[in-house]
Design a protein around this motif. Sequence first.
Motif, PDB file in Angstrom:
ATOM      1  N   LYS A 281       0.817  -1.220   0.000  1.00  0.00           N
ATOM      2  CA  LYS A 281       0.000   0.000   0.000  1.00  0.00           C
ATOM      3  C   LYS A 281       0.851   1.270   0.000  1.00  0.00           C
ATOM      4  CE  LYS A 281      -4.250  -1.903   1.879  1.00  0.00           C
ATOM      5  NZ  LYS A 281      -4.943  -2.271   3.131  1.00  0.00           N
ATOM      6  N   LEU A 282       2.052   1.167   0.591  1.00  0.00           N
ATOM      7  CA  LEU A 282       2.966   2.308   0.591  1.00  0.00           C
ATOM      8  C   LEU A 282       3.360   2.734  -0.824  1.00  0.00           C
ATOM      9  CD1 LEU A 282       5.563   1.440   3.381  1.00  0.00           C
ATOM     10  CD2 LEU A 282       3.839   3.246   3.428  1.00  0.00           C
ATOM     11  N   PHE A 283       3.255   1.805  -1.760  1.00  0.00           N
ATOM     12  CA  PHE A 283       3.721   2.073  -3.123  1.00  0.00           C
ATOM     13  C   PHE A 283       2.616   2.528  -4.059  1.00  0.00           C
ATOM     14  CE2 PHE A 283       7.013  -0.404  -1.280  1.00  0.00           C
ATOM     15  CZ  PHE A 283       8.171  -0.006  -1.902  1.00  0.00           C
ATOM     16  N   ASP A 284       1.389   2.547  -3.555  1.00  0.00           N
ATOM     17  CA  ASP A 284       0.288   3.020  -4.405  1.00  0.00           C
ATOM     18  C   ASP A 284       0.512   4.492  -4.713  1.00  0.00           C
ATOM     19  OD1 ASP A 284      -0.800   0.577  -4.260  1.00  0.00           O
ATOM     20  OD2 ASP A 284      -2.397   1.087  -2.851  1.00  0.00           O
TER      21      ASP A 284
ATOM     22  N   ASN B 209      12.041   2.924   3.328  1.00  0.00           N
ATOM     23  CA  ASN B 209      13.256   3.510   2.785  1.00  0.00           C
ATOM     24  C   ASN B 209      13.364   3.343   1.276  1.00  0.00           C
ATOM     25  OD1 ASN B 209      13.844   3.615   5.560  1.00  0.00           O
ATOM     26  ND2 ASN B 209      14.678   1.541   5.431  1.00  0.00           N
ATOM     27  N   LEU B 210      12.544   2.469   0.733  1.00  0.00           N
ATOM     28  CA  LEU B 210      12.705   2.114  -0.675  1.00  0.00           C
ATOM     29  C   LEU B 210      11.769   2.879  -1.606  1.00  0.00           C
ATOM     30  CD1 LEU B 210      12.975  -1.742  -0.259  1.00  0.00           C
ATOM     31  CD2 LEU B 210      14.821  -0.147  -0.787  1.00  0.00           C
ATOM     32  N   VAL B 211      10.673   3.370  -1.046  1.00  0.00           N
ATOM     33  CA  VAL B 211       9.641   3.982  -1.886  1.00  0.00           C
ATOM     34  C   VAL B 211      10.226   5.067  -2.780  1.00  0.00           C
ATOM     35  CG1 VAL B 211       7.506   5.323  -1.865  1.00  0.00           C
ATOM     36  CG2 VAL B 211       7.786   3.434  -0.295  1.00  0.00           C
ATOM     37  N   ASP B 216       9.876   1.356 -12.169  1.00  0.00           N
ATOM     38  CA  ASP B 216       8.770   0.522 -12.618  1.00  0.00           C
ATOM     39  C   ASP B 216       8.984  -0.957 -12.329  1.00  0.00           C
ATOM     40  OD1 ASP B 216       7.466   2.725 -13.519  1.00  0.00           O
ATOM     41  OD2 ASP B 216       8.085   2.492 -15.609  1.00  0.00           O
ATOM     42  N   SER B 217      10.236  -1.424 -12.310  1.00  0.00           N
ATOM     43  CA  SER B 217      10.482  -2.865 -12.169  1.00  0.00           C
ATOM     44  C   SER B 217       9.858  -3.392 -10.887  1.00  0.00           C
ATOM     45  CB  SER B 217      11.984  -3.156 -12.122  1.00  0.00           C
ATOM     46  OG  SER B 217      12.652  -2.465 -13.128  1.00  0.00           O
ATOM     47  N   PHE B 218      10.217  -2.800  -9.780  1.00  0.00           N
ATOM     48  CA  PHE B 218       9.712  -3.284  -8.499  1.00  0.00           C
ATOM     49  C   PHE B 218       8.203  -3.108  -8.403  1.00  0.00           C
ATOM     50  CE2 PHE B 218       8.869  -3.069  -3.927  1.00  0.00           C
ATOM     51  CZ  PHE B 218       9.521  -4.216  -3.494  1.00  0.00           C
ATOM     52  N   ARG B 219       7.698  -1.996  -8.899  1.00  0.00           N
ATOM     53  CA  ARG B 219       6.245  -1.793  -8.877  1.00  0.00           C
ATOM     54  C   ARG B 219       5.520  -2.862  -9.706  1.00  0.00           C
ATOM     55  NH1 ARG B 219       4.857   3.265  -6.671  1.00  0.00           N
ATOM     56  NH2 ARG B 219       6.748   4.455  -6.368  1.00  0.00           N
ATOM     57  N   ASP B 220       6.075  -3.141 -10.891  1.00  0.00           N
ATOM     58  CA  ASP B 220       5.465  -4.171 -11.750  1.00  0.00           C
ATOM     59  C   ASP B 220       5.439  -5.526 -11.044  1.00  0.00           C
ATOM     60  OD1 ASP B 220       4.920  -2.543 -13.873  1.00  0.00           O
ATOM     61  OD2 ASP B 220       6.570  -3.237 -15.127  1.00  0.00           O
ATOM     62  N   ARG B 223       2.825  -5.530  -8.002  1.00  0.00           N
ATOM     63  CA  ARG B 223       1.465  -4.994  -8.147  1.00  0.00           C
ATOM     64  C   ARG B 223       0.438  -5.952  -7.529  1.00  0.00           C
ATOM     65  NH1 ARG B 223       1.858  -2.957 -13.089  1.00  0.00           N
ATOM     66  NH2 ARG B 223       2.601  -1.098 -12.060  1.00  0.00           N
ATOM     67  N   ILE B 224       0.655  -7.272  -7.683  1.00  0.00           N
ATOM     68  CA  ILE B 224      -0.312  -8.249  -7.174  1.00  0.00           C
ATOM     69  C   ILE B 224       0.004  -8.696  -5.751  1.00  0.00           C
ATOM     70  CG2 ILE B 224      -1.061  -9.098  -9.417  1.00  0.00           C
ATOM     71  CD1 ILE B 224       0.976 -11.339  -9.192  1.00  0.00           C
ATOM     72  N   ALA B 225       0.894  -7.957  -5.069  1.00  0.00           N
ATOM     73  CA  ALA B 225       1.246  -8.339  -3.697  1.00  0.00           C
ATOM     74  C   ALA B 225       0.221  -7.856  -2.673  1.00  0.00           C
ATOM     75  CB  ALA B 225       2.641  -7.803  -3.347  1.00  0.00           C
ATOM     76  N   LYS B 226      -0.719  -7.057  -3.111  1.00  0.00           N
ATOM     77  CA  LYS B 226      -1.876  -6.746  -2.260  1.00  0.00           C
ATOM     78  C   LYS B 226      -2.878  -7.860  -2.489  1.00  0.00           C
ATOM     79  CE  LYS B 226      -3.162  -2.546  -3.370  1.00  0.00           C
ATOM     80  NZ  LYS B 226      -3.882  -1.244  -3.297  1.00  0.00           N
TER      81      LYS B 226
END
Lengths: 285, 285
Positions: A281-284, B209-211, B216-220, B223-226
């Motif tokens: 959720k932090l990354f939304d 610390n990472l946000v 895009d790589s990590f977000r991609d 994405r389905i980790a929620k």
Amino acid sequence: MWKLANDKKVLIIGLGLLGGSYAEGLTNLGYEVGAITRSPESIEYALDKGIIASGQTEVTEEYVKQFDLLVFCLYPHVFLDWLKQYQSFIKPGALLTDVTGVKRSIVYPVQAMLRDDLEFIGAHPMAGKEVYGVKNATSKMFSKANYIVTPTLKNTPEGIEACEELGRILGFRSVKRLSPEDHDEMIGFLSQLTHCIAVSLMVCKDSENLVDYTGDSFRDLTRIAKINETMWTELFYLNKDELLLQMELFSEKFDRLKEAIRTEDTETLHEIMKLSTQKRKLFDN
Amino acid sequence: MWKLANDKKVLIIGLGLLGGSYAEGLTNLGYEVGAITRSPESIEYALDKGIIASGQTEVTEEYVKQFDLLVFCLYPHVFLDWLKQYQSFIKPGALLTDVTGVKRSIVYPVQAMLRDDLEFIGAHPMAGKEVYGVKNATSKMFSKANYIVTPTLKNTPEGIEACEELGRILGFRSVKRLSPEDHDEMIGFLSQLTHCIAVSLMVCKDSENLVDYTGDSFRDLTRIAKINETMWTELFYLNKDELLLQMELFSEKFDRLKEAIRTEDTETLHEIMKLSTQKRKLFDN
């Protein structure tokens, strides 16, 4: 005192996707931009599009010594070789920076070998596309990307400020400062590990039978599985210790999940998935 | 002969995101759609929006027996319990289908327990969002998704055709037929394994610390980790054997890559990355 005013002349060494995008952005901002790159076609294309004011395939003292700011957009080992061979050509007082995706193994050797009257400050524009070459270059791709500067004790406040200013004027979403060590840990996790996961997933099966059934999940996880094997192998080796640590960390978490599924340990599974949901959720945005 | 003409009355059991989207799509196509669901607010909302013509929270024979087509949009164990308890209420000759994400552990038990004058044919609409509930329902989400029908020897050609027709009229991008076994292998790999990877990656580190640095790589990849921990845990257990096989397969590939990096085996690394690049190209669309 080093200031990034636009009477400074900028030399891009390596006119590919990133170098070309720097050149385009800086030319549009009124800088005089030159380029040295191996391919005559790239020079020709960039001159034709007005992305650079001059360019050549040969490294000559006469050409190099005109420039105040040099941006190295080369493969890591090519960058190190270039400096060994040609740093004597560079104008005294010039500022050098780069775009390399690993930092410890670049920043320290470069600063150790560099002439005392030059300053190198490492930078990593975290921008990329799945396409290559100056023909795909555009500074528009910076607007969603982060730009990281990795200063050391050898850098001057003016050098650091000029390098950060470069990221800001090129339109990066954010400009941050990290030590080379913190950078490499972060990039080992966020970028290198994710590419290792994507590649491993992509080679698991014969895809022909799967294309018809893939939804967004598999596509999302493998988008970065199209990969330049020469560049990434080099980047992996140059950050090997950190990357292997990150891969181990991921394997541990993955094995814990596997074991919880195998033993039907519902409590652990729920705990992991709740944590995952909460963290994501932090990354939304 | 069973035909999906729009004089058929359709009952949605479980009016959440998927059930609501079926209801909305079928109502717009001129079907009379009813719903049974636990939440009075969901019924009220759907009636108010005109997504359903009727609905109730209680399961009554009088209500259930009106319907020709029943679509079960329930958690797997709730679905099996519902049938045990209420299948006597269903009109003779009715067709039953579902939306469950695993098939062997649903299709065979349901067909084994079902009255002889009813037909159940499993279906898996591979559509989803990271949001829940009838308030987020829309049949628009089907246009990019695949719809898979999993017939067995117990199904009639008419039943299969009607179930496939349902996927077509709801606007799915493609309608395919697979055995329950092939479905579960495919979904174990493409969907369940990918969720396991995303969750494992997401819980590796403190994200705060990472946000700032994520591209895009990590977000991609996350994405389905929620993830809804109750539903996914149930789906993982119901496909445990296949999922564990797929997880092992992935671990093997990941470990091979790790070993190649550790030993700087450039040949193997290039080979894996080239294969990955080549395979991913099949998925470009």
